[in-house]
Design a protein around this motif. Structure first.
Motif, PDB file in Angstrom:
ATOM      1  N   ILE A 210       0.834  -1.209   0.000  1.00 18.87           N
ATOM      2  CA  ILE A 210       0.000   0.000   0.000  1.00 18.87           C
ATOM      3  C   ILE A 210       0.866   1.257   0.000  1.00 18.87           C
ATOM      4  N   GLU A 211       1.903   1.280   0.835  1.00 14.51           N
ATOM      5  CA  GLU A 211       2.760   2.469   0.913  1.00 14.51           C
ATOM      6  C   GLU A 211       3.536   2.688  -0.373  1.00 14.51           C
ATOM      7  N   ILE A 212       4.077   1.635  -0.960  1.00 13.19           N
ATOM      8  CA  ILE A 212       4.789   1.779  -2.237  1.00 13.19           C
ATOM      9  C   ILE A 212       3.847   2.281  -3.318  1.00 13.19           C
ATOM     10  N   PHE A 213       2.631   1.767  -3.334  1.00 13.02           N
ATOM     11  CA  PHE A 213       1.625   2.199  -4.310  1.00 13.02           C
ATOM     12  C   PHE A 213       1.304   3.680  -4.143  1.00 13.02           C
ATOM     13  N   ASN A 214       1.124   4.126  -2.888  1.00 14.23           N
ATOM     14  CA  ASN A 214       0.808   5.529  -2.621  1.00 14.23           C
ATOM     15  C   ASN A 214       1.929   6.458  -3.087  1.00 14.23           C
ATOM     16  N   PHE A 215       3.174   6.119  -2.746  1.00 17.08           N
ATOM     17  CA  PHE A 215       4.300   6.986  -3.116  1.00 17.08           C
ATOM     18  C   PHE A 215       4.550   6.958  -4.622  1.00 17.08           C
TER      19      PHE A 215
ATOM     20  N   ILE B  46       2.067  10.355  -4.472  1.00 18.38           N
ATOM     21  CA  ILE B  46       2.906  11.319  -3.744  1.00 18.38           C
ATOM     22  C   ILE B  46       4.073  11.806  -4.613  1.00 18.38           C
ATOM     23  N   ASN B  47       4.947  10.900  -5.050  1.00 15.17           N
ATOM     24  CA  ASN B  47       6.100  11.287  -5.852  1.00 15.17           C
ATOM     25  C   ASN B  47       5.857  11.121  -7.349  1.00 15.17           C
ATOM     26  N   GLY B  48       4.937  10.258  -7.732  1.00 17.12           N
ATOM     27  CA  GLY B  48       4.616  10.091  -9.142  1.00 17.12           C
ATOM     28  C   GLY B  48       5.506   9.134  -9.890  1.00 17.12           C
TER      29      GLY B  48
ATOM     30  N   TYR C 125      12.274   2.579  -2.181  1.00 16.09           N
ATOM     31  CA  TYR C 125      11.022   2.255  -1.510  1.00 16.09           C
ATOM     32  C   TYR C 125      11.041   0.834  -0.937  1.00 16.09           C
ATOM     33  N   LEU C 126      11.701  -0.072  -1.676  1.00 18.47           N
ATOM     34  CA  LEU C 126      11.704  -1.480  -1.242  1.00 18.47           C
ATOM     35  C   LEU C 126      12.356  -1.636   0.120  1.00 18.47           C
ATOM     36  N   TYR C 127      13.424  -0.849   0.362  1.00 19.32           N
ATOM     37  CA  TYR C 127      14.061  -0.928   1.670  1.00 19.32           C
ATOM     38  C   TYR C 127      13.303  -0.109   2.705  1.00 19.32           C
ATOM     39  N   SER C 128      12.937   1.122   2.307  1.00 18.09           N
ATOM     40  CA  SER C 128      12.291   2.028   3.273  1.00 18.09           C
ATOM     41  C   SER C 128      10.992   1.441   3.821  1.00 18.09           C
ATOM     42  N   PHE C 129      10.201   0.890   2.907  1.00 19.31           N
ATOM     43  CA  PHE C 129       8.919   0.324   3.342  1.00 19.31           C
ATOM     44  C   PHE C 129       9.005  -1.177   3.614  1.00 19.31           C
ATOM     45  N   GLY C 130      10.055  -1.810   3.120  1.00 23.73           N
ATOM     46  CA  GLY C 130      10.201  -3.260   3.303  1.00 23.73           C
ATOM     47  C   GLY C 130      10.540  -3.659   4.726  1.00 23.73           C
ATOM     48  N   ILE C 131      11.151  -2.721   5.482  1.00 26.74           N
ATOM     49  CA  ILE C 131      11.498  -3.070   6.859  1.00 26.74           C
ATOM     50  C   ILE C 131      10.274  -3.042   7.776  1.00 26.74           C
ATOM     51  N   PHE C 132       9.219  -2.312   7.354  1.00 24.30           N
ATOM     52  CA  PHE C 132       8.050  -2.196   8.224  1.00 24.30           C
ATOM     53  C   PHE C 132       7.297  -3.514   8.429  1.00 24.30           C
TER      54      PHE C 132
END
Length: 375
Positions: A47-52, A56-58, A64-71
């Motif tokens: 969901i977060e990768i899809f949103n960004f 958000i960033n277009g 993103y894989l690391y930033s959101f992958g750790i969550f």
């Protein structure tokens, strides 16, 4: 030819099957828990990768894989550790206000822990955290905290609702088991309300009568079934009118008359005003059964039973007088013991059951109860 298994082996097999079922059920719940954990938290990453990427960033960035992958990993480990150590099963035995108050606290704490761990594991987070004051740290974590709290709230809500429903199911099962045990106890008590020997002897008399008088045999079978139905209502209908009790008493005496013939003689000396008085269900049946078993039936030439009564200001006395055999010492059976227990349950100390010998070698059984008329 194979012999059937012994009861011990059968019970052992049942216990083993029950244990295996519990193990299998626990394993299935554990497997479902971890499956939902992985699906739920990795859905967060998607969901977060899809949103960004689209809103958000277009565009998509590999970071993103690391930033959101750790969550998802942090979420799975944090929520599992937290529920293991900080949400004991006793939590769900409390009232709903306390349960949901704790749920709110859990949402805040889990969200804080997750964001803090994510900051430490981020590429630049650990160094920046060490150089920040507490106020700055909390301020910088605010947006991320609110974002993560949404998902933690969903997790906590699902987890708490599941356990609340499971606890309610357990309470319902315990209630049903308690009701079943109470009904079983009641049935065991009712087994002794009518003397089993009376039933056996009456059925034997009816069996012999079938060839001689089918109509009377059919009528006797009907009376037995009605008496049994009446006895099964002892605990449900605590009190009945004396008129209704006497109707059942006549059926009982008619059946005993078939078996004992002229050996049994009885008279009922109760005035009309007695008919609407309230008496414990089956009480006169119990008294009459006892009088026949320990009185008339023990005498070679039989005997007489007389039912009389007296209405006093606040109580009613019902007196059963019958001839007795002086050689018989025991004068009461289990049905009268049950009647005594029922009297205590209904009236407390306001009722009594007394046995008295008189000078004519007779026994007086006196039932004294509060004066209550049919409403």
């Amino acid at each position: 030819m194979c012999s059937p298994p012994s009861p011990t082996l059968y019970m052992l097999k049942v216990d083993n099957n029950h244990r295996d079922l519990k193990i299998q059920t626990k394993w299935n719940k554990t497997r479902l828990y971890w499956l939902l954990q992985f699906i739920g938290w990795f859905s967060l990453m998607g969901i977060e990768i899809f949103n960004f990427t689209f809103f958000i960033n277009g565009d998509f960035q590999s970071s993103y894989l690391y930033s959101f992958g750790i969550f998802p990993i942090i979420g799975i480990l944090t929520t599992h550790a937290y529920k293991t150590f900080f949400i004991p099963p006793a939590t769900f035995s409390q009232g709903l206000p306390k349960i949901w108050s704790k749920a709110l606290l859990d949402i805040v704490l889990i969200s804080l822990v997750m964001v803090f761990i994510a900051r430490l594991l981020s590429i630049r987070g650990s160094s920046s955290i060490l150089n920040m004051e507490l106020g700055q740290l909390l301020s910088s974590m605010g947006p991320q905290l609110l974002n993560i709290a949404r998902y933690v709230m969903v997790w906590i809500t699902i987890y708490y609702l599941y356990h609340i429903l499971m606890r309610n199911t357990e309470i319902l099962e315990e209630t049903l088991v308690a009701q079943l045990n109470a009904q079983t106890t009641e049935l065991e008590l009712l087994k002794t309300q009518l003397n089993p020997s009376f039933l056996f002897q009456s059925l034997s008399s009816i069996q012999a009568m079938v060839l001689l008088d089918k109509d009377q045999a059919r009528d006797s079978i009907l009376k037995i079934s009605e008496l049994l139905r009446y006895s099964l209502n002892y605990e449900k209908n605590t009190l009945v009118s004396l008129r209704e009790e006497l109707n059942e008493l006549h059926k009982y005496l008619d059946l005993e008359k078939i078996r004992l013939g002229d050996q049994l003689s009885f008279t009922i000396e109760l005035r009309v005003e007695f008919m609407e008085l309230r008496v414990p269900t089956g009480s006169l049946l119990n008294l009459m059964e006892n009088a026949i078993r320990y009185g008339v039936e023990t005498l070679e030439d039989g005997g007489e039973i007389r039912l009389s009564g007296e209405i006093l200001e606040r109580k009613v006395e019902l007196r059963l007088t019958y001839d007795k055999n002086s050689a018989i010492k025991k004068m009461a059976n289990s049905s009268l013991e049950n009647l005594q227990l029922r009297l205590e349950k209904i009236y407390g100390e306001a009722a009594s059951l007394v046995f008295q010998n008189n000078l004519q070698n007779q026994m007086n059984t006196i039932l004294s109860i509060p004066n209550q008329s049919q409403p």
